[in-house]
Motif scaffolding. Structure first.
Motif, PDB file in Angstrom:
ATOM      1  N   UNK A 180      20.982  36.791 -60.673  1.00  0.00           N
ATOM      2  CA  UNK A 180      20.371  38.114 -60.630  1.00  0.00           C
ATOM      3  C   UNK A 180      19.162  38.166 -59.711  1.00  0.00           C
ATOM      4  N   UNK A 181      18.265  37.191 -59.794  1.00  0.00           N
ATOM      5  CA  UNK A 181      17.042  37.255 -58.982  1.00  0.00           C
ATOM      6  C   UNK A 181      17.361  37.280 -57.496  1.00  0.00           C
ATOM      7  N   UNK A 182      18.361  36.497 -57.076  1.00  0.00           N
ATOM      8  CA  UNK A 182      18.751  36.480 -55.660  1.00  0.00           C
ATOM      9  C   UNK A 182      19.464  37.770 -55.269  1.00  0.00           C
ATOM     10  N   UNK A 183      20.287  38.274 -56.170  1.00  0.00           N
ATOM     11  CA  UNK A 183      21.010  39.515 -55.888  1.00  0.00           C
ATOM     12  C   UNK A 183      20.037  40.678 -55.702  1.00  0.00           C
ATOM     13  N   UNK A 184      18.980  40.721 -56.515  1.00  0.00           N
ATOM     14  CA  UNK A 184      17.986  41.789 -56.393  1.00  0.00           C
ATOM     15  C   UNK A 184      17.235  41.710 -55.072  1.00  0.00           C
ATOM     16  N   UNK A 293      33.208  32.323 -67.555  1.00  0.00           N
ATOM     17  CA  UNK A 293      32.675  32.773 -68.840  1.00  0.00           C
ATOM     18  C   UNK A 293      31.214  32.378 -69.001  1.00  0.00           C
ATOM     19  N   UNK A 294      30.865  31.164 -68.584  1.00  0.00           N
ATOM     20  CA  UNK A 294      29.466  30.729 -68.662  1.00  0.00           C
ATOM     21  C   UNK A 294      28.586  31.582 -67.753  1.00  0.00           C
ATOM     22  N   UNK A 295      29.058  31.855 -66.546  1.00  0.00           N
ATOM     23  CA  UNK A 295      28.295  32.675 -65.604  1.00  0.00           C
ATOM     24  C   UNK A 295      28.066  34.074 -66.173  1.00  0.00           C
ATOM     25  N   UNK A 296      29.123  34.673 -66.700  1.00  0.00           N
ATOM     26  CA  UNK A 296      29.004  36.035 -67.209  1.00  0.00           C
ATOM     27  C   UNK A 296      28.075  36.100 -68.415  1.00  0.00           C
ATOM     28  N   UNK A 297      28.154  35.116 -69.303  1.00  0.00           N
ATOM     29  CA  UNK A 297      27.227  35.110 -70.450  1.00  0.00           C
ATOM     30  C   UNK A 297      25.772  35.094 -69.969  1.00  0.00           C
ATOM     31  N   UNK A 298      25.502  34.216 -68.999  1.00  0.00           N
ATOM     32  CA  UNK A 298      24.132  34.071 -68.508  1.00  0.00           C
ATOM     33  C   UNK A 298      23.661  35.329 -67.777  1.00  0.00           C
ATOM     34  N   UNK A 299      24.511  35.901 -66.952  1.00  0.00           N
ATOM     35  CA  UNK A 299      24.072  37.017 -66.113  1.00  0.00           C
ATOM     36  C   UNK A 299      24.043  38.344 -66.868  1.00  0.00           C
ATOM     37  N   UNK A 300      24.891  38.518 -67.852  1.00  0.00           N
ATOM     38  CA  UNK A 300      24.785  39.709 -68.699  1.00  0.00           C
ATOM     39  C   UNK A 300      23.476  39.661 -69.486  1.00  0.00           C
ATOM     40  N   UNK A 301      23.137  38.471 -69.997  1.00  0.00           N
ATOM     41  CA  UNK A 301      21.850  38.315 -70.697  1.00  0.00           C
ATOM     42  C   UNK A 301      20.689  38.600 -69.756  1.00  0.00           C
ATOM     43  N   UNK A 302      20.801  38.169 -68.488  1.00  0.00           N
ATOM     44  CA  UNK A 302      19.741  38.430 -67.510  1.00  0.00           C
ATOM     45  C   UNK A 302      19.606  39.925 -67.234  1.00  0.00           C
ATOM     46  N   UNK A 303      20.730  40.635 -67.165  1.00  0.00           N
ATOM     47  CA  UNK A 303      20.687  42.087 -66.976  1.00  0.00           C
ATOM     48  C   UNK A 303      19.961  42.768 -68.125  1.00  0.00           C
ATOM     49  N   UNK A 304      20.253  42.328 -69.336  1.00  0.00           N
ATOM     50  CA  UNK A 304      19.602  42.919 -70.505  1.00  0.00           C
ATOM     51  C   UNK A 304      18.105  42.637 -70.499  1.00  0.00           C
ATOM     52  N   UNK A 305      17.724  41.415 -70.162  1.00  0.00           N
ATOM     53  CA  UNK A 305      16.309  41.039 -70.134  1.00  0.00           C
ATOM     54  C   UNK A 305      15.554  41.820 -69.067  1.00  0.00           C
ATOM     55  N   UNK A 306      16.244  42.104 -67.947  1.00  0.00           N
ATOM     56  CA  UNK A 306      15.605  42.853 -66.862  1.00  0.00           C
ATOM     57  C   UNK A 306      15.588  44.355 -67.114  1.00  0.00           C
ATOM     58  N   UNK A 307      16.215  44.790 -68.184  1.00  0.00           N
ATOM     59  CA  UNK A 307      16.219  46.210 -68.505  1.00  0.00           C
ATOM     60  C   UNK A 307      17.215  47.021 -67.696  1.00  0.00           C
ATOM     61  N   UNK A 315      29.943  44.083 -73.379  1.00  0.00           N
ATOM     62  CA  UNK A 315      30.396  43.132 -74.401  1.00  0.00           C
ATOM     63  C   UNK A 315      31.480  42.236 -73.802  1.00  0.00           C
ATOM     64  N   UNK A 316      31.193  40.960 -73.730  1.00  0.00           N
ATOM     65  CA  UNK A 316      32.139  40.001 -73.150  1.00  0.00           C
ATOM     66  C   UNK A 316      33.141  39.566 -74.207  1.00  0.00           C
ATOM     67  N   UNK A 317      34.406  39.752 -73.916  1.00  0.00           N
ATOM     68  CA  UNK A 317      35.473  39.311 -74.805  1.00  0.00           C
ATOM     69  C   UNK A 317      36.300  38.233 -74.107  1.00  0.00           C
ATOM     70  N   UNK A 318      36.655  37.226 -74.869  1.00  0.00           N
ATOM     71  CA  UNK A 318      37.332  36.037 -74.336  1.00  0.00           C
ATOM     72  C   UNK A 318      38.809  36.078 -74.703  1.00  0.00           C
ATOM     73  N   UNK A 319      39.671  36.060 -73.680  1.00  0.00           N
ATOM     74  CA  UNK A 319      41.102  35.978 -73.941  1.00  0.00           C
ATOM     75  C   UNK A 319      41.450  34.638 -74.560  1.00  0.00           C
ATOM     76  N   UNK A 320      42.741  34.449 -74.844  1.00  0.00           N
ATOM     77  CA  UNK A 320      43.136  33.211 -75.521  1.00  0.00           C
ATOM     78  C   UNK A 320      44.454  32.657 -74.996  1.00  0.00           C
ATOM     79  N   UNK A 321      44.779  32.977 -73.748  1.00  0.00           N
ATOM     80  CA  UNK A 321      45.971  32.409 -73.145  1.00  0.00           C
ATOM     81  C   UNK A 321      47.202  33.261 -73.376  1.00  0.00           C
ATOM     82  N   UNK A 322      47.272  34.425 -72.730  1.00  0.00           N
ATOM     83  CA  UNK A 322      48.436  35.305 -72.845  1.00  0.00           C
ATOM     84  C   UNK A 322      48.514  36.158 -71.590  1.00  0.00           C
ATOM     85  N   UNK A 323      49.482  35.865 -70.722  1.00  0.00           N
ATOM     86  CA  UNK A 323      49.663  36.594 -69.470  1.00  0.00           C
ATOM     87  C   UNK A 323      49.877  38.086 -69.712  1.00  0.00           C
TER      88      UNK A 323
END
Length: 559
Positions: A180-184, A293-307, A315-323
């Motif tokens: 996020x900081x670099x993107x901004x 998934x790790x990237x999205x968890x971190x960057x969604x949290x960063x978006x929330x912290x930055x307001x 809301x991040x939802x995780x699939x479970x292996x189904x095409x």
């Protein structure tokens, strides 16, 4: 009637069925913590339990049913539907502590996946390592691909995977990306600010997308501007979903963008949500992408912290292996905590979607382009394509080329241009023979059709093919098209959700017919093909016969 043996007779004071284990209930409660026990979070809760205990034991499923006030049947039918859940019944052995999944889809098959699987099965200790076949992992450019624990592995070898198991190198490896900081620093989220401030209104933005001819780039190609207009026309409250279940074999462009520049997609999503007045975004990401998934968890949290967005808005939802969850209504069923079964249409999800609300659904790449269109204009975007084919496209190219990867090229590019101008030509020693223009479901065309413009529309459709998710797999004179077709049909048979007989039975029967030695039973194949196209509920069953049709039409020398 035989009497029930006293030892097996249920005690009168106990309820019918599997009995509740108090220890298991305490364990489930500890794992779930303060998370809500809502029905739509069932799959998320199953993930938490499996992540903690390595599998889903019957006692934990029984306890989860108690904790969520659901029937055991509901819990079991969902847990057993998805490939990434390991359901273990009483008396059954648990899986080995470490799982190695090896992709056996078409690009990895070409790169030697079968030999890799055989060598692993011969060398790995089955008490310690479970070796499993897996469908496409979205790493086709670096085939053969594997996953050991949560570590994705490119150019996998048996010796390398065994060494990683011995050294414990199987946690998630997150690549370098634009946070996020670099993107901004480079103008990120200025478009979102303009939209929220009213400088760019809804009608203007919809007109801009329509002028740019931005289409849904997950496979269907529906115009984005029209979709926004449809969703806005239905009374709120409205929701938005992002389909990150990039499961079409040969496709990896969305993974590439999310592992390099995720905020470009997230900004596009927030813009779209604002325009359609969505009250929440549900981002459905395939479980095969642990780093994403790790990237999205971190960057969604960063978006929330930055307001930049309210907590919980994305809301991040995780699939479970189904095409099948790549189909939008099946994805919505999965987000609601159910089996991923496609819905009958109409109504379409723009009117009755997630939780019964009007829902805007977009693919990752579609959203990724929104910032560029607003900053540079509709004409700029449209001009990136060839004549009659507006816009740039991201092509996932793999197979028998020197330089596979994600290639940014015009809409309407030909496969010959992709090979020669973007991929450095054919791999050494290989002669171009055939190609998949749109992943497994897009069919297989011969090299003689190398001048067809690749895009949505009539040209490919007239040949029984389509561009779909823009996954292009190149085949050579060393490849037998019947073998390739059998690989694709095994994939479809495995991934059919089973809801409708034409798809469930048709894919299984086509596999058996292709596996038989000698000449193919062409009348039966053609009959099955027609029934599947006419009577299947969703696109999986309707498109699955495409490779078989092309095998019989264009590659009779390989029969």
């Amino acid at each position: 009637m035989n009497q029930i043996e006293p030892a097996r007779r249920r005690k009168a004071h106990l309820p019918k069925g599997r009995q509740l284990d108090d220890v298991a209930l305490d364990e489930v409660r500890l794992v779930l913590g303060a998370a809500p026990r809502r029905r739509d979070l069932l799959i998320e809760h199953l993930h938490r339990i499996q992540d903690t205990y390595g599998c889903l034991e019957a006692r934990h499923l029984r306890a989860l049913a108690e904790e969520m006030r659901l029937s055991q049947a509901e819990i079991y039918e969902v847990a057993s539907f998805y490939d990434h859940f390991d359901v273990v019944r009483e008396g059954e052995a648990k899986p080995a502590p470490l799982t190695v999944r090896v992709c056996d889809s078409v690009s990895c098959m070409l790169a030697g996946a079968e030999a890799l699987i055989g060598e692993l099965e011969a060398t790995a200790d089955p008490a310690l390592i479970r070796v499993m076949r897996a469908p496409c992992m979205g790493r086709c450019a670096t085939a053969p691909a594997a996953r050991i624990g949560n570590r994705e592995v490119d150019d996998a070898s048996a010796a390398g995977l065994v060494d990683m198991a011995e050294t414990g190198a199987f946690d998630v490896a997150v690549p370098d990306y634009i946070a996020l900081h670099a993107y901004l620093e480079f103008g990120g989220y200025q478009v979102l600010e303009r939209v929220r401030a009213g400088d760019v209104g809804a009608d203007t933005l919809i007109e801009m997308l329509s002028g740019a001819s931005l289409k849904g780039l997950g496979g269907a190609g529906f115009p984005a501007g029209r979709k926004w207009g449809f969703v806005r026309s239905y009374p709120g409250p409205r929701l938005m979903t992002i389909n990150g279940d990039e499961g079409e074999p040969g496709t990896f462009k969305d993974r590439h963008y999310l592992e390099t520049d995720p905020h470009r997609m997230l900004e596009g999503a927030l813009v779209a949500a604002h325009i359609v007045e969505a009250t929440r975004i549900y981002l459905y990401m395939r479980d095969e992408y642990p780093a994403v998934l790790e990237i999205l968890r971190a960057e969604i949290a960063a978006l929330e912290e930055a307001g930049l967005c309210e907590p919980g808005f994305i809301e991040l939802r995780r699939g479970a292996g189904a095409y099948i969850c790549g189909e939008e209504s099946a994805m919505i069923e999965s987000i609601e905590g159910k089996r991923g079964l496609p819905r009958h249409r109409p109504p379409y999800i723009a009117e009755v979607g997630l939780f019964g609300r009007p829902t805007l659904n977009h693919n990752v790449e579609t959203l990724w382009w929104i910032r560029d269109i607003v900053e540079n204009g509709a004409d700029w975007f449209a001009a990136q394509g060839n004549e009659g084919h507006p816009g740039p496209r991201s092509w996932s190219v793999s197979g028998r080329v020197k330089e596979p990867g994600v290639k940014l090229a015009p809409a309407g590019v030909t496969v010959r241009e992709l090979i020669d101008d973007y991929c450095g030509g054919m791999a050494d020693g290989h002669t171009f023979k055939a190609y998949l223009p749109g992943g497994a479901s897009g069919g297989i065309l011969p090299a003689s059709m190398d001048d067809i413009p690749l895009d949505f529309g009539d040209t490919l459709f007239r040949h029984g093919a389509f561009v779909g998710s823009h996954a292009v797999v190149i085949l050579s004179d060393r490849d037998n098209i019947r073998d390739v077709t059998l690989n694709l049909m095994r994939f479809f048979a495995h991934e059919s959700c089973g809801q409708c007989t034409p798809c469930r039975g048709g894919t299984e029967k086509l596999v058996k017919l292709l596996e038989k030695d000698g000449p193919l039973d062409e009348p039966t194949i053609r009959d099955l093909e027609q029934v599947m196209r006419d009577a299947s509920i969703c696109g999986l069953g309707q498109a699955a016969p495409n490779p078989v049709n092309h095998l019989l039409t264009h590659f009779r020398e390989d029969l």
